[in-house]
Design an enzyme around this catalytic site. Structure first.
Site, PDB file in Angstrom:
ATOM      1  N   HIS A 141      -4.634  -8.591   3.577  1.00 42.75           N
ATOM      2  CA  HIS A 141      -6.078  -8.447   3.762  1.00 42.75           C
ATOM      3  C   HIS A 141      -6.526  -9.308   4.942  1.00 42.75           C
ATOM      4  O   HIS A 141      -6.047 -10.417   5.123  1.00 42.75           O
ATOM      5  CB  HIS A 141      -6.828  -8.896   2.508  1.00 42.75           C
ATOM      6  CG  HIS A 141      -6.708  -7.911   1.392  1.00 42.75           C
ATOM      7  ND1 HIS A 141      -7.141  -8.188   0.119  1.00 42.75           N
ATOM      8  CD2 HIS A 141      -6.203  -6.654   1.340  1.00 42.75           C
ATOM      9  CE1 HIS A 141      -6.907  -7.143  -0.662  1.00 42.75           C
ATOM     10  NE2 HIS A 141      -6.351  -6.210   0.062  1.00 42.75           N
ATOM     11  N   ARG A 179      -0.132  -2.033  -6.939  1.00 43.23           N
ATOM     12  CA  ARG A 179      -0.489  -3.064  -5.961  1.00 43.23           C
ATOM     13  C   ARG A 179      -1.488  -4.047  -6.569  1.00 43.23           C
ATOM     14  O   ARG A 179      -1.357  -5.264  -6.411  1.00 43.23           O
ATOM     15  CB  ARG A 179      -1.072  -2.394  -4.721  1.00 43.23           C
ATOM     16  CG  ARG A 179      -1.636  -3.340  -3.664  1.00 43.23           C
ATOM     17  CD  ARG A 179      -2.004  -2.528  -2.426  1.00 43.23           C
ATOM     18  NE  ARG A 179      -2.948  -3.196  -1.560  1.00 43.23           N
ATOM     19  CZ  ARG A 179      -2.635  -4.055  -0.597  1.00 43.23           C
ATOM     20  NH1 ARG A 179      -1.373  -4.388  -0.401  1.00 43.23           N
ATOM     21  NH2 ARG A 179      -3.565  -4.591   0.163  1.00 43.23           N
ATOM     22  N   ARG A 183       0.854  -1.180   0.000  1.00 43.92           N
ATOM     23  CA  ARG A 183       0.000   0.000   0.000  1.00 43.92           C
ATOM     24  C   ARG A 183       0.894   1.235   0.000  1.00 43.92           C
ATOM     25  O   ARG A 183       2.053   1.188   0.428  1.00 43.92           O
ATOM     26  CB  ARG A 183      -0.901   0.031   1.236  1.00 43.92           C
ATOM     27  CG  ARG A 183      -1.885  -1.121   1.338  1.00 43.92           C
ATOM     28  CD  ARG A 183      -2.742  -0.960   2.601  1.00 43.92           C
ATOM     29  NE  ARG A 183      -3.751  -2.007   2.727  1.00 43.92           N
ATOM     30  CZ  ARG A 183      -3.590  -3.119   3.437  1.00 43.92           C
ATOM     31  NH1 ARG A 183      -2.445  -3.338   4.080  1.00 43.92           N
ATOM     32  NH2 ARG A 183      -4.552  -4.028   3.501  1.00 43.92           N
ATOM     33  N   HIS A 189      -1.862   2.425  -6.143  1.00 42.80           N
ATOM     34  CA  HIS A 189      -2.749   1.280  -5.941  1.00 42.80           C
ATOM     35  C   HIS A 189      -2.865   0.429  -7.201  1.00 42.80           C
ATOM     36  O   HIS A 189      -3.094  -0.781  -7.113  1.00 42.80           O
ATOM     37  CB  HIS A 189      -4.136   1.736  -5.490  1.00 42.80           C
ATOM     38  CG  HIS A 189      -5.020   0.606  -5.076  1.00 42.80           C
ATOM     39  ND1 HIS A 189      -4.828  -0.102  -3.911  1.00 42.80           N
ATOM     40  CD2 HIS A 189      -6.086   0.028  -5.693  1.00 42.80           C
ATOM     41  CE1 HIS A 189      -5.735  -1.055  -3.829  1.00 42.80           C
ATOM     42  NE2 HIS A 189      -6.511  -0.996  -4.895  1.00 42.80           N
ATOM     43  N   TYR A 236     -10.471 -15.419   7.038  1.00 46.89           N
ATOM     44  CA  TYR A 236      -9.079 -15.413   6.614  1.00 46.89           C
ATOM     45  C   TYR A 236      -8.349 -16.655   7.112  1.00 46.89           C
ATOM     46  O   TYR A 236      -8.451 -17.031   8.268  1.00 46.89           O
ATOM     47  CB  TYR A 236      -8.463 -14.142   7.199  1.00 46.89           C
ATOM     48  CG  TYR A 236      -6.993 -13.956   7.086  1.00 46.89           C
ATOM     49  CD1 TYR A 236      -6.361 -13.895   5.859  1.00 46.89           C
ATOM     50  CD2 TYR A 236      -6.231 -13.775   8.237  1.00 46.89           C
ATOM     51  CE1 TYR A 236      -5.011 -13.670   5.769  1.00 46.89           C
ATOM     52  CE2 TYR A 236      -4.879 -13.548   8.155  1.00 46.89           C
ATOM     53  CZ  TYR A 236      -4.265 -13.495   6.921  1.00 46.89           C
ATOM     54  OH  TYR A 236      -2.927 -13.264   6.836  1.00 46.89           O
ATOM     55  N   LYS A 259      -2.517  -1.621   7.829  1.00 39.05           N
ATOM     56  CA  LYS A 259      -3.661  -0.990   8.486  1.00 39.05           C
ATOM     57  C   LYS A 259      -3.801  -1.502   9.916  1.00 39.05           C
ATOM     58  O   LYS A 259      -3.568  -2.675  10.193  1.00 39.05           O
ATOM     59  CB  LYS A 259      -4.940  -1.281   7.704  1.00 39.05           C
ATOM     60  CG  LYS A 259      -4.990  -0.593   6.347  1.00 39.05           C
ATOM     61  CD  LYS A 259      -6.312  -0.854   5.655  1.00 39.05           C
ATOM     62  CE  LYS A 259      -6.401  -0.109   4.324  1.00 39.05           C
ATOM     63  NZ  LYS A 259      -7.666  -0.354   3.627  1.00 39.05           N
TER      64      LYS A 259
END
Length: 311
Positions: free
Chosen positions: A278, A255, A155, A252, A287, A179
């Site tokens: 993610h 990415r 990112r 992005h 996940y 994040k």
């Protein structure tokens, strides 16, 4: 903000009270208030029944209204916005003791189709990254930035926040803070590593009067500070233009290109999701963690530039 004067008092008064609540107790902006007003007024004006109003409107009537919107070609996002406004409004009426139920609670909302960001194909990426950076310190830095974006699917904020100490040169890995301050380890291809090494050899030219906070910053600007997200965006677009790519290229997109090319080659969705950092494979699938040895194998076998020799 006043509801439309064409509405009867039975429609107007609860709506006005709700808008006042949003404005004075929730602090909503005029733009948001206007949006709520329009969504709710449109429903009220669509019902041609003098005996019906907010306090006796049934779930069936709301469903019929939504069905009518779908048949008229309303977009899923538009319908979702109206349903959200109705649910919020009826929660307010419940809290005020004016309704015992929320007739909008179980309204079905059509799923909006997700448009994936555009990506560059492998040939376009190779062309973008083919510029000569030997005699220009900014070009040297920018090549390292572009190579790292595409090599590891970072990112923009992850790249800007990267530190020299995050690189494991021997294992060819990069520790990334994503994040929510979550960290992950990603592989870095040989070409990207070589580009970063070339940049670090030039980096001392930008370190005079460097603040203590930026001492470890991997990428610096010519203003002698950690490079900004805005500057990176500008440099990515500059090189896309100079390399003759007739489209807007942004971080992005690089990415997404990384993810698309990896998925095309490996067919391993979980590995690609893990590499991207993610939290979920989808909104419904939890996940699944994979050990790094598997990720490294997928990367080596799938990334278009992973096995090419540098220099």
């Amino acid at each position: 903000m006043q509801p439309d004067i064409t509405l009867s008092l039975q429609w107007q008064q609860p709506l006005q009270a709700f808008l006042s609540y949003l404005q004075f107790e929730r602090g909503y902006s005029p733009k948001t208030l206007d949006c709520y007003q329009r969504q709710l007024q449109q429903l009220a004006l669509s019902i041609d029944d003098s005996d019906t109003h907010w306090l006796n409107l049934s779930e069936t009537q709301l469903k019929q209204y939504i069905i009518g919107l779908r048949r008229s070609g309303a977009k899923p996002r538009t319908i979702a916005l109206k349903v959200a406004a109705l649910r919020s409004f009826y929660r307010y009426l419940q809290a005020q003791g004016l309704r015992s139920d929320n007739p909008a609670q179980y309204l079905a909302v059509p799923k909006a189709g997700r448009s994936l960001p555009k990506n560059l194909n492998v040939d376009q990426l190779n062309h973008l990254l083919s510029f000569d950076s030997q005699d220009d310190i900014l070009a040297c830095r920018d090549k390292a930035i572009l190579e790292l974006f595409y090599s590891s699917g970072l990112r923009l904020e992850e790249l800007v926040n990267a530190n020299i100490s995050d690189i494991d040169w021997q294992q060819q890995l990069l520790r990334v803070t994503g994040k929510g301050s979550k960290q992950r380890i990603v592989p870095v291809g040989k070409i990207a590593l070589a580009a970063v090494q070339a940049w670090l050899a030039q980096r001392p030219a930008f370190t005079a009067n460097l603040s203590e906070a930026d001492q470890q910053a991997l990428f610096l600007s010519k203003q002698h500070k950690r490079i900004s997200t805005r500057h990176v965006r500008e440099r990515v677009q500059l090189w896309a233009k100079q390399q003759g790519l007739n489209q807007h290229v942004h971080p992005h997109m690089l990415r997404h290109s990384f993810a698309s090319h990896m998925l095309e080659s490996s067919q391993d969705l979980r590995a690609v999701q893990e590499l991207l950092g993610h939290a979920n494979l989808s909104t419904t699938q939890v996940y699944t963690h994979l050990d790094f040895a598997h990720l490294a194998k997928v990367y080596d076998n799938a990334h278009p530039r992973a096995k090419k020799k540098s220099g």
